[in-house]
Scaffold this motif. Structure first.
Motif, PDB file in Angstrom:
ATOM      1  N   ASN A  32       0.066 -13.836 -10.707  1.00  0.00           N
ATOM      2  CA  ASN A  32      -0.718 -12.608 -10.874  1.00  0.00           C
ATOM      3  C   ASN A  32      -2.041 -12.729 -10.125  1.00  0.00           C
ATOM      4  OD1 ASN A  32       1.182 -11.514 -12.753  1.00  0.00           O
ATOM      5  ND2 ASN A  32       0.319 -12.884 -14.289  1.00  0.00           N
ATOM      6  N   ALA A  33      -2.485 -11.618  -9.578  1.00  0.00           N
ATOM      7  CA  ALA A  33      -3.783 -11.607  -8.889  1.00  0.00           C
ATOM      8  C   ALA A  33      -4.896 -11.929  -9.876  1.00  0.00           C
ATOM      9  CB  ALA A  33      -4.027 -10.238  -8.258  1.00  0.00           C
ATOM     10  N   VAL A  34      -5.808 -12.802  -9.463  1.00  0.00           N
ATOM     11  CA  VAL A  34      -6.922 -13.219 -10.313  1.00  0.00           C
ATOM     12  C   VAL A  34      -8.115 -12.294 -10.080  1.00  0.00           C
ATOM     13  CG1 VAL A  34      -8.535 -15.095 -10.819  1.00  0.00           C
ATOM     14  CG2 VAL A  34      -6.166 -15.616 -10.237  1.00  0.00           C
ATOM     15  N   ALA A  35      -8.646 -11.786 -11.187  1.00  0.00           N
ATOM     16  CA  ALA A  35      -9.823 -10.909 -11.101  1.00  0.00           C
ATOM     17  C   ALA A  35     -11.084 -11.756 -11.041  1.00  0.00           C
ATOM     18  CB  ALA A  35      -9.870  -9.982 -12.309  1.00  0.00           C
ATOM     19  N   TRP A  36     -12.035 -11.311 -10.240  1.00  0.00           N
ATOM     20  CA  TRP A  36     -13.350 -11.935 -10.170  1.00  0.00           C
ATOM     21  C   TRP A  36     -14.215 -11.247 -11.217  1.00  0.00           C
ATOM     22  CZ3 TRP A  36     -15.348 -13.462  -4.714  1.00  0.00           C
ATOM     23  CH2 TRP A  36     -14.325 -14.083  -3.995  1.00  0.00           C
ATOM     24  N   LYS A  37     -15.175 -11.974 -11.760  1.00  0.00           N
ATOM     25  CA  LYS A  37     -16.099 -11.390 -12.734  1.00  0.00           C
ATOM     26  C   LYS A  37     -17.403 -11.069 -12.015  1.00  0.00           C
ATOM     27  CE  LYS A  37     -18.003 -12.068 -17.317  1.00  0.00           C
ATOM     28  NZ  LYS A  37     -18.141 -12.990 -18.460  1.00  0.00           N
ATOM     29  N   LEU A  38     -17.821  -9.817 -12.122  1.00  0.00           N
ATOM     30  CA  LEU A  38     -19.037  -9.328 -11.466  1.00  0.00           C
ATOM     31  C   LEU A  38     -20.037  -8.876 -12.523  1.00  0.00           C
ATOM     32  CD1 LEU A  38     -17.308  -7.037  -8.800  1.00  0.00           C
ATOM     33  CD2 LEU A  38     -17.899  -9.456  -8.592  1.00  0.00           C
ATOM     34  N   ARG A  39     -21.317  -8.937 -12.167  1.00  0.00           N
ATOM     35  CA  ARG A  39     -22.364  -8.477 -13.076  1.00  0.00           C
ATOM     36  C   ARG A  39     -23.371  -7.627 -12.312  1.00  0.00           C
ATOM     37  NH1 ARG A  39     -27.423 -10.652 -12.849  1.00  0.00           N
ATOM     38  NH2 ARG A  39     -27.707 -12.350 -11.411  1.00  0.00           N
ATOM     39  N   SER A  40     -24.041  -6.774 -13.063  1.00  0.00           N
ATOM     40  CA  SER A  40     -25.140  -6.011 -12.475  1.00  0.00           C
ATOM     41  C   SER A  40     -26.388  -6.879 -12.510  1.00  0.00           C
ATOM     42  CB  SER A  40     -25.361  -4.711 -13.247  1.00  0.00           C
ATOM     43  OG  SER A  40     -25.738  -4.999 -14.576  1.00  0.00           O
ATOM     44  N   MET A  41     -27.408  -6.455 -11.809  1.00  0.00           N
ATOM     45  CA  MET A  41     -28.663  -7.205 -11.793  1.00  0.00           C
ATOM     46  C   MET A  41     -29.832  -6.244 -11.966  1.00  0.00           C
ATOM     47  SD  MET A  41     -28.976  -8.099  -7.737  1.00  0.00           S
ATOM     48  CE  MET A  41     -27.387  -8.848  -7.698  1.00  0.00           C
ATOM     49  N   ASN A  42     -31.005  -6.786 -12.186  1.00  0.00           N
ATOM     50  CA  ASN A  42     -32.191  -5.933 -12.296  1.00  0.00           C
ATOM     51  C   ASN A  42     -32.914  -5.890 -10.941  1.00  0.00           C
ATOM     52  OD1 ASN A  42     -33.930  -8.235 -12.114  1.00  0.00           O
ATOM     53  ND2 ASN A  42     -33.715  -8.564 -14.319  1.00  0.00           N
ATOM     54  N   GLU A  43     -33.934  -5.087 -10.854  1.00  0.00           N
ATOM     55  CA  GLU A  43     -34.647  -4.903  -9.589  1.00  0.00           C
ATOM     56  C   GLU A  43     -35.351  -6.177  -9.130  1.00  0.00           C
ATOM     57  OE1 GLU A  43     -36.069  -3.509  -6.039  1.00  0.00           O
ATOM     58  OE2 GLU A  43     -34.392  -2.831  -7.255  1.00  0.00           O
ATOM     59  N   ASP A  44     -35.810  -7.008 -10.054  1.00  0.00           N
ATOM     60  CA  ASP A  44     -36.431  -8.278  -9.657  1.00  0.00           C
ATOM     61  C   ASP A  44     -35.448  -9.148  -8.878  1.00  0.00           C
ATOM     62  OD1 ASP A  44     -38.919  -7.732 -10.746  1.00  0.00           O
ATOM     63  OD2 ASP A  44     -38.484  -8.742 -12.656  1.00  0.00           O
TER      64      ASP A  44
END
Length: 140
Positions: A32-44
């Protein structure tokens, strides 16, 4: 709760994380294709990415100006948003014979995959939100 308290740090949604299949080429034991984990960031954090991609360029009459390399900025933004796989992992970098998270990302992905990840990271960090959509949302 007062109107102002709606903006207090404890009342704001934290970083957004999501899984995204960057490429079907990365598979688990079952195929099965492996999903990457992504996150949002702040302006700093975004500002740090921008600063890291800024270079002094000598212009007319020997005057230096700051210039952002858009490709370098995008790579820094992407690597800062990828939680898994750990792009800073030395063993993973060695397996691709590169040093640095940005170099690893460029080596791991095909051009289309790199572009798709870039689009997803931008959307996750609010860059893809159309201003007209936001105005309509606020009206409703």
């Amino acid at each position: 709760m007062s109107e102002l308290s709606l903006f207090f740090a404890q009342n704001v949604a934290c970083d957004t994380t999501e899984e995204f299949v960057v490429s079907p080429r990365f598979k688990d034991k079952e195929g099965n294709a492996v999903a990457w984990k992504l996150r949002s960031m702040n302006e700093d954090e975004n500002q740090e990415c921008r600063k890291g991609a800024t270079r002094k360029v000598k212009g007319k009459n020997g005057v230096y100006t700051s210039e952002i390399d858009p490709n370098d900025y995008m790579a820094k933004l992407m690597t800062a948003s990828v939680v898994h796989p750990d792009l800073k992992n030395a063993e993973l970098q060695r397996s691709y014979a590169v040093l640095g998270a940005e170099s690893l990302l460029r080596k791991m992905l095909l051009p289309g995959e790199f572009a798709a990840l870039g689009e997803r990271v931008q959307a996750l960090n609010g860059f893809a939100t159309d201003m007209n959509e936001m105005v309509d949302e606020v009206k409703n």
